[in-house]
Design a protein around this motif. Structure first.
Motif, PDB file in Angstrom:
ATOM      1  N   SER A 272      38.299  37.721  33.835  1.00 55.71           N
ATOM      2  CA  SER A 272      36.996  37.733  33.164  1.00 55.71           C
ATOM      3  C   SER A 272      35.910  37.075  33.988  1.00 55.71           C
ATOM      4  CB  SER A 272      37.114  37.043  31.800  1.00 55.71           C
ATOM      5  OG  SER A 272      37.639  35.728  31.953  1.00 55.71           O
ATOM      6  N   ALA A 273      36.284  36.153  34.890  1.00 55.69           N
ATOM      7  CA  ALA A 273      35.268  35.470  35.688  1.00 55.69           C
ATOM      8  C   ALA A 273      34.588  36.404  36.668  1.00 55.69           C
ATOM      9  CB  ALA A 273      35.893  34.293  36.438  1.00 55.69           C
ATOM     10  N   ALA A 274      35.230  37.530  36.999  1.00 54.01           N
ATOM     11  CA  ALA A 274      34.715  38.407  38.044  1.00 54.01           C
ATOM     12  C   ALA A 274      33.926  39.584  37.505  1.00 54.01           C
ATOM     13  CB  ALA A 274      35.873  38.925  38.897  1.00 54.01           C
ATOM     14  N   SER A 275      33.756  39.686  36.180  1.00 55.34           N
ATOM     15  CA  SER A 275      33.110  40.877  35.641  1.00 55.34           C
ATOM     16  C   SER A 275      32.653  40.655  34.214  1.00 55.34           C
ATOM     17  CB  SER A 275      34.094  42.055  35.698  1.00 55.34           C
ATOM     18  OG  SER A 275      33.556  43.208  35.101  1.00 55.34           O
ATOM     19  N   LEU A 276      31.542  41.307  33.845  1.00 53.26           N
ATOM     20  CA  LEU A 276      31.149  41.373  32.437  1.00 53.26           C
ATOM     21  C   LEU A 276      32.002  42.383  31.678  1.00 53.26           C
ATOM     22  CD1 LEU A 276      27.237  41.392  32.695  1.00 53.26           C
ATOM     23  CD2 LEU A 276      28.710  39.470  32.057  1.00 53.26           C
ATOM     24  N   LEU A 277      32.675  43.265  32.411  1.00 54.52           N
ATOM     25  CA  LEU A 277      33.551  44.275  31.837  1.00 54.52           C
ATOM     26  C   LEU A 277      35.007  43.866  32.077  1.00 54.52           C
ATOM     27  CD1 LEU A 277      31.593  47.245  33.404  1.00 54.52           C
ATOM     28  CD2 LEU A 277      31.602  46.696  30.968  1.00 54.52           C
ATOM     29  N   GLY A 278      35.898  44.300  31.225  1.00 54.67           N
ATOM     30  CA  GLY A 278      37.293  43.987  31.430  1.00 54.67           C
ATOM     31  C   GLY A 278      37.813  44.604  32.713  1.00 54.67           C
ATOM     32  N   THR A 279      38.461  43.821  33.578  1.00 55.95           N
ATOM     33  CA  THR A 279      38.969  44.330  34.845  1.00 55.95           C
ATOM     34  C   THR A 279      40.165  43.511  35.279  1.00 55.95           C
ATOM     35  OG1 THR A 279      38.324  44.955  37.096  1.00 55.95           O
ATOM     36  CG2 THR A 279      37.502  42.860  36.279  1.00 55.95           C
ATOM     37  N   GLY A 280      41.021  44.095  36.102  1.00 58.52           N
ATOM     38  CA  GLY A 280      42.162  43.404  36.663  1.00 58.52           C
ATOM     39  C   GLY A 280      41.941  43.076  38.119  1.00 58.52           C
ATOM     40  N   LEU A 281      42.949  42.475  38.755  1.00 58.34           N
ATOM     41  CA  LEU A 281      42.806  42.058  40.147  1.00 58.34           C
ATOM     42  C   LEU A 281      42.519  43.231  41.073  1.00 58.34           C
ATOM     43  CD1 LEU A 281      45.709  39.456  40.479  1.00 58.34           C
ATOM     44  CD2 LEU A 281      43.269  38.965  40.493  1.00 58.34           C
ATOM     45  N   LEU A 282      43.147  44.380  40.829  1.00 60.55           N
ATOM     46  CA  LEU A 282      42.989  45.505  41.740  1.00 60.55           C
ATOM     47  C   LEU A 282      41.583  46.102  41.695  1.00 60.55           C
ATOM     48  CD1 LEU A 282      46.422  47.307  41.262  1.00 60.55           C
ATOM     49  CD2 LEU A 282      45.631  46.140  43.317  1.00 60.55           C
ATOM     50  N   ASP A 283      40.954  46.095  40.534  1.00 60.44           N
ATOM     51  CA  ASP A 283      39.650  46.741  40.380  1.00 60.44           C
ATOM     52  C   ASP A 283      38.472  45.784  40.482  1.00 60.44           C
ATOM     53  OD1 ASP A 283      40.605  49.416  39.915  1.00 60.44           O
ATOM     54  OD2 ASP A 283      41.308  48.720  37.967  1.00 60.44           O
TER      55      ASP A 283
END
Length: 700
Positions: free
Chosen positions: A69-80
């Motif tokens: 969650s720290a890397a995006s306002l949208l839900g994302t995983g490590l790969l994306d």
């Protein structure tokens, strides 16, 4: 291979002086904890099954799918994720024997944890280690930004939030201003207070041969048709250590001997409530309290303190947050949250004047509050997910006073810092768009953030990431991001009698370019990164010859480049964690390198089940190339420290379905390691010598 989690035993009172002006009372934490514990329904003691929703028991494949969650306002995983992001879980920092908050990040590639003034720790990420490394790394706690107005230095205000009160740490290495605004310059440390998805109760304890202790109580209880309550109460610390630092003053040849107690005590409370998240309408609230004291650590450095280079810290913190999430009938989600925190901080140190040594206390009282509304939606015709966040924040310095006293405690003088009474308001708008095509083999992440500051104007931070997924388990990313750091109240206002402020300061700006390769399988997680950063308009205190005072000016230009790699692998009863980096950073104007940051660093840890599957042996080795003891900019000839090398051994045993134990040998070979000193304490700072920790954990 099932991990055992070493942890805590007893709680200790604070060793620091109470802050007379502080209105934040730690005893309130005990009342909150007791009330929450009484509200949780009692149940019979039972064995806790590992796995399920416990993140620390996930396979590496499942771990890679965790929402970063720290890397995006949208839900994302490590790969994306369009960032270089790492997730550190309790099992990892417990296995490594982390004592303090930033110790949990020591194994991350390209990351250096440094001791700083008065018991503080700071992070240097991908180079640029220097005396002001307390700025440029932003922190957040459950999504609430922790950077302050006075110094823009959250690590100075909150150096040791107890790990027992957390369930996860996410680290973004690289720029984060496109999501978080100012201060996410070199990196972002995102803390998540303790929470669980199923009912859990645990009591953990650690006792060390040097008097170190760590204690944590964690409770998670579901409420029928009413959500879930998560509570953590944690404390850790150590008594006086009498660490002796010896050096020779290269300017006069005189020996310097400083005995530091390095005594500290912290207490942290995290209380969180979340209603049923599956419902169209849900809400959440959380409360955090923290108290931190540190006695007789490193002070202001040899130039300002001489042989009396000692410092103290007393910090008290209160945070509250509440919000609501709503699923809209026409699609999309809307979230609104509001937050407020207050911190009272006393940073003290010895200062050597012509008349002799005195004690200087810098006392500050600050606050930060705001709200943020975020809308998330999907536009299927364009295969695009997007999010828009609008925010409004208020920051202020209610009090900033520098007081002088004799070493016996008799007051001499008190001066009002020019930053006292400073106020700042920030309006922000953040846009993130994620477009994918070719059956999600390709993805483009783009957007940015606009910040409108009441005291210096506007700044736009763009972000762009191209992600290629050649296979379902791998990704290649080409990333660009720009970050900025707004001038702090001290830099704008100065410090009376020593440094002149500058109301015309511009924000510092850094551009970052990254190439990332990531492969994540059920038994392994491999990440390789190449990076290049260009830093301009750096703020530095420059000497003005006519009046022999310094003034903050936008004069610095810096650049860095390097590579980092990390590997996590498990299989056949073995566990391997390895990380390494090569980093070069310099001042572009002078050509001088940042001599405190190691050119090469690596860490490797190997785990293996021994005797039987319930008993595990874990051996870790950390090494970093030789660095200098002090920055070359502090007026002393820098001396080369020998390479840092440290070996730790941990033996863990599951004694019953509810009880586990762990024995750790720290610095096994009792090596006299020295760490660089950003404030310029000659000879560097002695690291911990050989010690033994015994840990127990009971789940009920």
């Amino acid at each position: 291979m099932q991990g055992l989690t070493p942890m805590t035993v007893s709680m200790s009172p604070s060793h620091g002086r109470p802050c007379a002006s502080c209105r934040i009372c730690w005893p309130a934490a005990g009342a909150v904890c007791l009330s929450a514990a009484l509200l949780l329904p009692a149940g019979p003691a039972r064995a806790v099954e590992h796995g399920g929703n416990d993140l620390t028991e996930l396979s590496l494949e499942e771990l890679g799918a965790i929402d970063v969650s720290a890397a995006s306002l949208l839900g994302t995983g490590l790969l994306d994720a369009a960032s270089s992001v790492s997730v550190v879980l309790p099992e990892q920092w417990q296995r490594a024997g982390a004592h303090r908050l930033l110790d949990a990040l020591e194994g991350q590639p390209g990351v250096l944890v440094l001791p700083h003034t008065s018991g503080n720790q700071v992070l240097a990420v991908r180079g640029y280690a220097r005396s002001t490394s307390y700025t440029g790394v932003a922190s957040s706690w459950d999504g609430v930004p922790l950077s302050d107005l006075f110094r823009a230095a959250p690590q100075f205000n909150l150096p040791n939030i107890s790990l027992g009160a957390l369930s996860q740490i996410q680290l973004i290495a690289g720029p984060g201003s496109a999501l978080y605004g100012s201060d996410a310059f070199h990196a972002l440390v995102a803390l998540r207070g303790y929470e669980a998805a199923s009912d859990q109760r645990s009591l953990r304890g650690t006792a060390g041969s040097n008097g170190y202790y760590d204690a944590a109580l964690q409770l998670s209880q579901g409420l029928e048709q009413a959500g879930r309550v998560n509570l953590a109460l944690a404390a850790n610390g150590q008594p006086g250590q009498d660490r002796i630092a010896r050096a020779v003053n290269p300017l006069n040849g005189q020996p310097l001997v400083v005995v530091r107690a390095n005594r500290y005590a912290t207490q942290t409370l995290s209380l969180k409530y979340l209603s049923e998240p599956e419902r169209p309408l849900s809400w959440f609230a959380n409360l955090a309290l923290h108290h931190d004291t540190a006695d007789a650590f490193q002070g202001l450095g040899t130039r300002l303190s001489g042989g009396d280079d000692l410092g103290w810290l007393d910090s008290r913190f209160l945070l509250g947050q509440a919000g609501v999430r709503r699923q809209l009938e026409r699609g999309g989600w809307l979230e609104w949250k509001a937050y407020y925190w207050r911190i009272d901080n006393d940073l003290a140190s010895h200062l050597r004047l012509a008349s002799g040594a005195v004690r200087r206390d810098l006392r500050t009282e600050q606050f930060r509050g705001g709200w943020q509304a975020t809308y998330r939606a999907e536009y299927r015709p364009w295969r695009t997910d997007w999010a828009l966040a609008l925010g409004d924040e208020w920051l202020g310095v209610n009090r900033a006073r520098a007081g002088l006293a004799t070493l016996a405690g008799a007051p001499l003088d008190e001066v009002r810092n020019p930053a006292e009474g400073a106020r700042r308001r920030v309006h922000s708008a953040t846009l993130e768009v994620n477009t994918h095509w070719a059956e999600r083999r390709w993805g483009l992440v783009y957007g940015g953030r606009l910040d409108d500051y009441s005291d210096f104007g506007r700044h736009v931070s763009p972000r762009l990431g191209l992600v290629y997924r050649p296979q379902d388990d791998s990704a290649i990313k080409l990333l660009y991001g720009q970050a900025f750091r707004a001038p702090s109240a001290v830099e704008l206002g100065g410090a009376q009698g020593s440094v002149l402020g500058n109301a015309s300061l511009k924000p510092e700006v850094i551009d970052s370019y990254e190439l990332v390769a990531l492969r994540q399988r059920a038994d392994s997680l491999l990440q390789l990164t190449l990076f290049r950063t260009l830093w301009r308009d750096g703020i530095a205190a420059m000497l003005l010859a006519p009046n022999k005072l310094s003034q903050y000016l936008n004069v610095e230009r810096n650049d860095a480049y390097g590579a980092s790699a990390s590997l996590h692998w498990q299989g056949g009863g073995w566990l391997l964690d390895a990380a390494g980096s090569y980093v070069r950073s310099r001042n572009s104007r002078s050509g001088a390198t940042y001599n405190l940051f190691p050119t090469t660093m690596f860490s490797v840890a190997v785990g293996r089940a021994v005797f039987d599957p319930s008993c595990q042996l874990y051996v870790s080795q950390r090494w970093q190339a030789a660095t200098d003891d002090v920055p070359t900019t502090e007026g002393f000839p820098a001396q080369r420290l020998r390479p840092y090398a440290r070996t730790d051994v941990t033996l863990s045993k599951l004694l019953s379905p509810q009880l586990s134990a762990s024995l750790q040998l720290r610095n096994l070979f009792d090596r006299d390691n020295r760490l660089p000193s950003p404030p310029a304490s000659l000879g560097g700072i002695p690291d911990e010598r050989f010690g033994v920790n015994l840990s127990l954990q009971y789940r009920f």
